[in-house]
Design a protein around this motif. Sequence first.
Motif, mmCIF file in Angstrom:
data_model
loop_
_atom_site.group_PDB
_atom_site.id
_atom_site.type_symbol
_atom_site.label_atom_id
_atom_site.label_comp_id
_atom_site.label_asym_id
_atom_site.label_seq_id
_atom_site.Cartn_x
_atom_site.Cartn_y
_atom_site.Cartn_z
ATOM 1 N N UNK A 1 0.811 -1.221 0.000
ATOM 2 C CA UNK A 1 0.000 0.000 0.000
ATOM 3 C C UNK A 1 0.845 1.272 0.000
ATOM 4 N N UNK A 2 2.169 1.126 0.074
ATOM 5 C CA UNK A 2 3.023 2.313 0.018
ATOM 6 C C UNK A 2 3.725 2.443 -1.330
ATOM 7 N N UNK A 3 3.177 1.788 -2.355
ATOM 8 C CA UNK A 3 3.729 1.865 -3.711
ATOM 9 C C UNK A 3 2.599 2.172 -4.686
ATOM 10 N N UNK A 4 2.752 3.229 -5.471
ATOM 11 C CA UNK A 4 1.802 3.536 -6.536
ATOM 12 C C UNK A 4 2.257 2.858 -7.814
ATOM 13 N N UNK A 5 1.306 2.350 -8.584
ATOM 14 C CA UNK A 5 1.614 1.630 -9.819
ATOM 15 C C UNK A 5 0.796 2.228 -10.961
ATOM 16 N N UNK A 6 1.484 2.549 -12.060
ATOM 17 C CA UNK A 6 0.849 3.113 -13.250
ATOM 18 C C UNK A 6 1.256 2.255 -14.447
ATOM 19 N N UNK A 7 0.265 1.675 -15.136
ATOM 20 C CA UNK A 7 0.542 0.694 -16.179
ATOM 21 C C UNK A 7 -0.018 1.144 -17.517
ATOM 22 N N UNK A 8 0.783 0.990 -18.560
ATOM 23 C CA UNK A 8 0.379 1.387 -19.898
ATOM 24 C C UNK A 8 -0.343 0.278 -20.646
ATOM 25 N N UNK A 9 -0.816 0.566 -21.854
ATOM 26 C CA UNK A 9 -1.524 -0.432 -22.669
ATOM 27 C C UNK A 9 -0.547 -1.443 -23.274
ATOM 28 N N UNK A 10 -1.092 -2.506 -23.839
ATOM 29 C CA UNK A 10 -0.269 -3.488 -24.536
ATOM 30 C C UNK A 10 0.464 -2.821 -25.697
ATOM 31 N N UNK A 11 1.741 -3.153 -25.850
ATOM 32 C CA UNK A 11 2.507 -2.621 -26.973
ATOM 33 C C UNK A 11 2.156 -3.399 -28.234
ATOM 34 N N UNK A 12 1.888 -2.685 -29.305
ATOM 35 C CA UNK A 12 1.559 -3.344 -30.573
ATOM 36 C C UNK A 12 2.807 -3.728 -31.354
ATOM 37 N N UNK A 13 3.948 -3.145 -31.000
ATOM 38 C CA UNK A 13 5.213 -3.463 -31.641
ATOM 39 C C UNK A 13 6.344 -3.265 -30.641
ATOM 40 N N UNK A 14 7.503 -3.794 -30.970
ATOM 41 C CA UNK A 14 8.654 -3.645 -30.083
ATOM 42 C C UNK A 14 8.988 -2.159 -29.885
ATOM 43 N N UNK A 15 9.408 -1.822 -28.658
ATOM 44 C CA UNK A 15 9.827 -0.459 -28.338
ATOM 45 C C UNK A 15 11.246 -0.523 -27.782
ATOM 46 N N UNK A 16 12.194 0.080 -28.495
ATOM 47 C CA UNK A 16 13.591 0.107 -28.052
ATOM 48 C C UNK A 16 13.893 1.448 -27.387
ATOM 49 N N UNK A 17 14.328 1.372 -26.139
ATOM 50 C CA UNK A 17 14.685 2.559 -25.367
ATOM 51 C C UNK A 17 16.208 2.580 -25.236
ATOM 52 N N UNK A 18 16.846 3.649 -25.725
ATOM 53 C CA UNK A 18 18.307 3.724 -25.702
ATOM 54 C C UNK A 18 18.730 5.135 -25.292
ATOM 55 N N UNK A 19 19.242 5.257 -24.066
ATOM 56 C CA UNK A 19 19.703 6.561 -23.595
ATOM 57 C C UNK A 19 19.250 6.851 -22.181
ATOM 58 N N UNK A 20 19.372 8.110 -21.748
ATOM 59 C CA UNK A 20 18.970 8.494 -20.397
ATOM 60 C C UNK A 20 17.454 8.471 -20.236
ATOM 61 N N UNK A 21 16.992 8.086 -19.054
ATOM 62 C CA UNK A 21 15.569 8.056 -18.708
ATOM 63 C C UNK A 21 15.369 9.006 -17.531
ATOM 64 N N UNK A 22 14.283 9.765 -17.555
ATOM 65 C CA UNK A 22 14.021 10.703 -16.461
ATOM 66 C C UNK A 22 12.530 10.766 -16.175
ATOM 67 N N UNK A 23 12.204 11.286 -15.009
ATOM 68 C CA UNK A 23 10.801 11.469 -14.629
ATOM 69 C C UNK A 23 10.663 12.810 -13.927
ATOM 70 N N UNK A 24 9.515 13.435 -14.090
ATOM 71 C CA UNK A 24 9.166 14.639 -13.342
ATOM 72 C C UNK A 24 7.842 14.379 -12.644
ATOM 73 N N UNK A 25 7.843 14.435 -11.330
ATOM 74 C CA UNK A 25 6.636 14.201 -10.543
ATOM 75 C C UNK A 25 6.246 15.467 -9.798
ATOM 76 N N UNK A 26 4.954 15.750 -9.794
ATOM 77 C CA UNK A 26 4.423 16.830 -8.975
ATOM 78 C C UNK A 26 3.893 16.214 -7.683
ATOM 79 N N UNK A 27 4.559 16.507 -6.583
ATOM 80 C CA UNK A 27 4.237 15.849 -5.321
ATOM 81 C C UNK A 27 4.064 16.888 -4.210
ATOM 82 N N UNK A 28 3.280 16.472 -3.233
ATOM 83 C CA UNK A 28 3.164 17.245 -1.993
ATOM 84 C C UNK A 28 3.332 16.258 -0.846
#
Length: 557
Positions: free
Chosen positions: A410-437
Motif C-alpha cells: 500500500x506504500x507503492x503507486x503503480x501506473x501501467x500502460x496499454x499493450x505494446x503493438x510493436x517492439x519499443x527500443x529505449x536507448x539513452x537516459x531516462x528521467x521522470x518529473x513528478x508533482x508531489x506534496x
Amino acid sequence: MAKISRLAGLAADLALGLPVRAVPYEIRRDVSVPMLDGVALLANHYRPVGADGPLPVVLIRVPYGRDGAFGQVFAAPLARRGFQVFMQATRGTFGSGGQFRPFTTERDDGLATVDWLRKQEWCDGRIAMIGGSYFGHTQWAVAPYADPPLTCVAPHITSANVTNRLFYEQGVPSIHTALSWSAQIGRQERPGLLAGMPDPRVKTRVRRALGRLPLQAVDVQVAEAPVPFWRDFVAHAEPGDDFWAQADHDGADLSRMPPVSMVTGWWDLFLGGNLADYTALRAAGVPARLVVGPWLHGEPGELRTIVRTDAAWLDHHLRGGPAPSGAPVRVHLQRANKWLEFEEWPPNAVREKVLNLGSGGGLAEVAEPEDRGGPSRFTYDPARPTPTVGGPLLQPPGKQADNRLVEARDDVLVFTGPLLSEDLDIVGPVSATLHVRTSIPYADVFVRLCDVDEKGVSRNVVDGIHRLDPRTLDAPGIEPGIDGVLAVHVELFPTAYRFRAGHRLRVQVSGGAFPRYARNMGTDEPFATATAGRPCHFEVFHDAARASQITLPALDG
C-alpha cells in the motif's frame, strides 16, 4: 615451477578470452615508493626478461592486493604480452604504509607515484593507467592533473564523482553498497585460508546490520572492527558537508586527459557516472571509446571485456599497434540480444517519448485535463520501509527481478500502460518529473520503470531516487509550486532495452527502496545517529497543469 606458472598463465588467458602469449617476465616485489609525507607504498614490478633500455609503464593502483587474483587477472596477462607493469598497493593496504581512508589520498599519492616512475632509468617517461572500480577511481585522481599528461587511461566501471553518483545518489545514502564494501575492505587482510574470498555469512550480517539503528557503528557487526570508510561515510552525509569534495574529479580540467577507454554494464552501480564521464570527455574533445554490456558489477563477462580491451588499447597507444575498429560507442540492447554502435552517447537517433501518470493507475501519452478523484496518495513509514528487489548492486543478486510483491504494497503507486503493438527500443537516459506534496519536508521520491510480460510478471528496467530536504530545496531538480506542490525531477539510470510487443510499461512511485538506499527517517536528525522516524504522507498529482510523467529515449527505426 616455471612450467606450472606457464600452464597457469595459459589457463588464465583462455578464461579471459585472450590470445595466448608467453613473453617471459620477471617480478620484483615490494618495490618501495616514497610519498610526499614520507609514507612508503609498496608495488610489484613486472618487466620482460632481457629487455634493453627504458620502456613505457602500465601503472595499476589497487587497494585489494598486489598478488593473488587481482595480480593474475590484471597484471600478469599484460606482462605475458611484453608490457612493463607496476602494480601498487594503495595507502594502508597490503604492506603500504599509512591508513586506508578511501578516496581521500589518491590524488597526492598517485601523482607522487607517477613522478617517481618517470625518474627511474627503466621508464621511458610514458605512463598509462588501467583498472576498474576503485582502481578506476585512482586513474581519475591522477589523469586530469598529471604533467606531462599520461599516455592513455582505461577507467572502467567507475566514476569521476563518487559522492552524488554512487554513495549519496541525489542526496540519498547508498547504504547497501557502502556497508557491503566496508565489510569487504574491513576483512580482506585477515589471515586464513579463505581470506579475501566471498563469505555468505557476511552477506547475512550486512542484511541484519542495515535494519538496525543507529547506523554509526554497524560496521563492527559486519567486519568485527571499526572500518574507517564506514565512519567517514556516515559522518559526512549531511547537506553542505564538503568532506568528499577531495574525492570528486568531474570538475577537473578535462583538456589534460589522455585518450580514454571505458567498459561498464547496464546493471553496474557506477553506470550513470561512467556514461556522464564519457559524454563530458567527448564534449571536451578527448578521444574516448565506450562499451556497455548486460552486466552487474564485476561479472565475468564484464571482466573479460575489460582485460581484452585493455590489451588492445595499450598495444595501440604504447607500441603503435592497430587502432580499435568500429564506432566509438558499442552497447548491448537488452532483451534483443544484439549490439548497437553509435558515434556518440547519448545517441542522436532517438526521440522523446513522454508517458503521463494517470489518476486511475494508467500510463498514457496524453495527460488528463484534470485529476478525476484527486491526486494519488500513499504513506511511507520508515518503521516498515518500502523494500526493493533487483537493480544495480555491488554483489549478486541484482539485475532484473519479479516486482509483483513490492507493487502489491500500500506504500507503492503503480501506473501501467496499454499493450505494446510493436517492439519499443529505449536507448539513452531516462528521467521522470513528478508533482508531489508531502506532509513533512523530509522525504525521498523513488521512481522505477518496469517491463510487464504476457503473464503479468513485472521486471525492473531502470530506476532513480531524489531526496527532498528543506536545506536543499534550491538545488537542481526541485521546482517549488503553489500550495506546497513540488516538481521533482528524478534522473533514472540510462539503458538500452527492448520492450517486446505484447508487453506493457509500468511505473512505480514510492518513498524509498530499502536496503539499497537508507530509509528516510523524516526528521533532521543526523544520518549517523538517527533512531526516531516519522511517517510521510505523499500526494502525486497528474492533471495537465501538474503532469507527472516519465520521459523515454525511443530509438528511431
